[in-house]
Design an enzyme around this catalytic site. Sequence first.
Site, PDB file in Angstrom:
ATOM      1  N   ALA A  24      33.570 -33.102 -17.674  1.00  0.00           N
ATOM      2  CA  ALA A  24      32.753 -33.372 -16.407  1.00  0.00           C
ATOM      3  C   ALA A  24      31.645 -32.976 -17.641  1.00  0.00           C
ATOM      4  O   ALA A  24      29.886 -32.979 -16.926  1.00  0.00           O
ATOM      5  CB  ALA A  24      33.259 -33.084 -15.656  1.00  0.00           C
ATOM      6  N   THR A  28      27.178 -32.477 -16.396  1.00  0.00           N
ATOM      7  CA  THR A  28      25.814 -32.081 -15.439  1.00  0.00           C
ATOM      8  C   THR A  28      24.545 -32.430 -15.872  1.00  0.00           C
ATOM      9  O   THR A  28      23.733 -32.338 -14.830  1.00  0.00           O
ATOM     10  CB  THR A  28      26.627 -30.407 -14.905  1.00  0.00           C
ATOM     11  N   ARG A  36      35.798 -28.860 -11.473  1.00  0.00           N
ATOM     12  CA  ARG A  36      35.880 -27.716 -11.538  1.00  0.00           C
ATOM     13  C   ARG A  36      34.527 -26.473 -11.605  1.00  0.00           C
ATOM     14  O   ARG A  36      35.221 -25.154 -11.643  1.00  0.00           O
ATOM     15  CB  ARG A  36      37.319 -27.178 -12.207  1.00  0.00           C
ATOM     16  N   GLN A 101      36.873 -37.997 -21.031  1.00  0.00           N
ATOM     17  CA  GLN A 101      37.622 -37.402 -19.798  1.00  0.00           C
ATOM     18  C   GLN A 101      36.590 -38.223 -18.745  1.00  0.00           C
ATOM     19  O   GLN A 101      36.163 -38.788 -17.204  1.00  0.00           O
ATOM     20  CB  GLN A 101      38.239 -36.715 -18.971  1.00  0.00           C
ATOM     21  N   HIS A 121      40.235 -42.133 -18.678  1.00  0.00           N
ATOM     22  CA  HIS A 121      39.582 -41.800 -16.892  1.00  0.00           C
ATOM     23  C   HIS A 121      38.666 -42.872 -16.869  1.00  0.00           C
ATOM     24  O   HIS A 121      39.123 -43.442 -15.221  1.00  0.00           O
ATOM     25  CB  HIS A 121      39.258 -40.943 -16.252  1.00  0.00           C
ATOM     26  N   CYS A 132      45.038 -59.779  -8.814  1.00  0.00           N
ATOM     27  CA  CYS A 132      44.690 -61.048 -10.081  1.00  0.00           C
ATOM     28  C   CYS A 132      44.050 -60.171 -11.318  1.00  0.00           C
ATOM     29  O   CYS A 132      44.322 -60.862 -11.750  1.00  0.00           O
ATOM     30  CB  CYS A 132      44.276 -62.075  -9.758  1.00  0.00           C
TER      31      CYS A 132
HETATM   32  P1  NAD Z   1      36.027 -29.841 -14.943  1.00  0.00           P
HETATM   33  O1  NAD Z   1      35.642 -30.282 -14.022  1.00  0.00           O
HETATM   34  O2  NAD Z   1      37.546 -29.307 -15.210  1.00  0.00           O
HETATM   35  O3  NAD Z   1      34.754 -29.366 -15.825  1.00  0.00           O
HETATM   36  C1  NAD Z   1      33.672 -29.080 -16.506  1.00  0.00           C
HETATM   37  C2  NAD Z   1      33.929 -27.479 -16.926  1.00  0.00           C
HETATM   38  O4  NAD Z   1      32.216 -27.669 -17.488  1.00  0.00           O
HETATM   39  C3  NAD Z   1      33.218 -26.416 -16.199  1.00  0.00           C
HETATM   40  O5  NAD Z   1      34.243 -25.138 -16.970  1.00  0.00           O
HETATM   41  C4  NAD Z   1      31.994 -26.407 -16.208  1.00  0.00           C
HETATM   42  O6  NAD Z   1      31.948 -24.780 -16.186  1.00  0.00           O
HETATM   43  C5  NAD Z   1      31.689 -26.965 -17.376  1.00  0.00           C
HETATM   44  N1  NAD Z   1      29.651 -27.262 -17.413  1.00  0.00           N
HETATM   45  C6  NAD Z   1      29.165 -27.289 -16.432  1.00  0.00           C
HETATM   46  N2  NAD Z   1      27.972 -28.272 -17.081  1.00  0.00           N
HETATM   47  C7  NAD Z   1      28.090 -27.391 -18.540  1.00  0.00           C
HETATM   48  C8  NAD Z   1      26.699 -27.306 -18.989  1.00  0.00           C
HETATM   49  N3  NAD Z   1      25.541 -28.340 -18.509  1.00  0.00           N
HETATM   50  N4  NAD Z   1      27.343 -27.333 -20.555  1.00  0.00           N
HETATM   51  C9  NAD Z   1      28.497 -26.795 -20.418  1.00  0.00           C
HETATM   52  N5  NAD Z   1      29.569 -26.886 -19.818  1.00  0.00           N
HETATM   53  C10 NAD Z   1      29.882 -27.312 -18.563  1.00  0.00           C
HETATM   54  O7  NAD Z   1      35.498 -30.736 -15.688  1.00  0.00           O
HETATM   55  P2  NAD Z   1      37.057 -31.814 -16.970  1.00  0.00           P
HETATM   56  O8  NAD Z   1      37.728 -30.920 -17.870  1.00  0.00           O
HETATM   57  O9  NAD Z   1      35.877 -32.860 -16.845  1.00  0.00           O
HETATM   58  O10 NAD Z   1      38.107 -32.836 -15.758  1.00  0.00           O
HETATM   59  C11 NAD Z   1      37.548 -32.733 -14.547  1.00  0.00           C
HETATM   60  C12 NAD Z   1      38.710 -34.678 -14.058  1.00  0.00           C
HETATM   61  O11 NAD Z   1      36.838 -34.665 -13.654  1.00  0.00           O
HETATM   62  C13 NAD Z   1      38.052 -35.665 -15.257  1.00  0.00           C
HETATM   63  O12 NAD Z   1      39.253 -36.202 -15.672  1.00  0.00           O
HETATM   64  C14 NAD Z   1      37.404 -36.580 -15.247  1.00  0.00           C
HETATM   65  O13 NAD Z   1      38.138 -37.704 -15.151  1.00  0.00           O
HETATM   66  C15 NAD Z   1      36.285 -36.087 -13.918  1.00  0.00           C
HETATM   67  N6  NAD Z   1      34.660 -36.017 -14.017  1.00  0.00           N
HETATM   68  C16 NAD Z   1      34.187 -36.819 -14.185  1.00  0.00           C
HETATM   69  C17 NAD Z   1      32.915 -37.115 -14.267  1.00  0.00           C
HETATM   70  C18 NAD Z   1      32.248 -37.765 -14.953  1.00  0.00           C
HETATM   71  O14 NAD Z   1      32.271 -38.433 -15.430  1.00  0.00           O
HETATM   72  N7  NAD Z   1      30.598 -37.146 -15.355  1.00  0.00           N
HETATM   73  C19 NAD Z   1      32.424 -36.133 -12.956  1.00  0.00           C
HETATM   74  C20 NAD Z   1      33.414 -35.444 -12.471  1.00  0.00           C
HETATM   75  C21 NAD Z   1      34.566 -35.470 -13.127  1.00  0.00           C
HETATM   76 ZN    ZN Z   2      41.973 -60.902  -7.107  1.00  0.00          ZN
END
Ligand code: NAD
Ligand code: ZN
Length: 250
Positions: A24, A28, A36, A101, A121, A132
């Site tokens: 994720a 951001t 998290r 992810q 994911h 269906c």
């Molecule tokens: P996580 O939220 O556990 O960890 C994200 C990490 O990225 C954190 O340590 C955070 O401090 C760091 N971070 C934030 N911004 C950053 C940046 N600009 N540069 C570098 N690091 C940065 O995310 P995860 O490990 O992907 O696990 C979360 C779950 O949430 C996954 O299973 C995913 O499917 C889902 N998710 C996906 C999205 C998306 O598709 N964009 C968004 C939120 C959650």
């Molecule tokens: Zn259907």
Amino acid sequence: MDQTLRRAIETLADRRSILVFTGAGISTESGIPDFRGPDGVWTRVDPAEFTIERYLANPETRKRSWEMRAGSGSLKAKPNAAHKAVAALWKTGRMVGCVTQNIDGLHQKAGLPAEAVVELHGNAHETTCMSCGDRMPTTEVITRLDHGENDPHCLLCSGILKTTVVMFGEALPPVATDRAFWMATEADAVLAVGSTLSVFPAASIPLEVVRAGHPLVIVNQGATEFDDLAALRIDGAAGSILPKLAKALR
Ligand code: NAD
Ligand code: ZN
């Protein structure tokens, strides 16, 4: 150039099958909150609400899920410099692929071909009927919400609709999982970006590469579960670090 970045470039310079593993945090800077991190989604909503059991059993949960999906704006997000850098790295021929992810489709929007991406994911842009198996763009469901439906059902069979995003209690998509493990087997290094590396089974993909004796380079703001396993850790924003890395590895 920063010393750690220089060492990361040295570590990856002679690699020919880099696996990029993203979370994720790479999105951001496109305006999509992580889970998290300090402003993560889990600071506001309860993960226990997003189990597949609740979703299937409870129309209110489905209504809330669609409302959150429609209101989050993440379906309209645009790729940032980090996604573009991953696509640029792919073009150099040094990558075996990208296992993500994320559910936002931004790697593909940045120009990474579909065959180079594994979405462990699922994808919020795709919706499927739980009965269906019919598929449709999520925007079609959002349009029905805009026209007053709370819990749109399948137009073919009246089954429950759900995005392909994997919920708690659901298995990972088998084809994606197989492809991810294949990439891990082929990889000779792993670059993990924007992930706490704490969600399993997803995190077993980079772990597999490390177990085979290859280096792990982490680009993340803050700590991860695999910091002790990493050859190198760069603490910083993916959007400023990855373009430098990709440029140096051209
Ligand atoms: P996580 O939220 O556990 O960890 C994200 C990490 O990225 C954190 O340590 C955070 O401090 C760091 N971070 C934030 N911004 C950053 C940046 N600009 N540069 C570098 N690091 C940065 O995310 P995860 O490990 O992907 O696990 C979360 C779950 O949430 C996954 O299973 C995913 O499917 C889902 N998710 C996906 C999205 C998306 O598709 N964009 C968004 C939120 C959650
Ligand atoms: Zn259907």
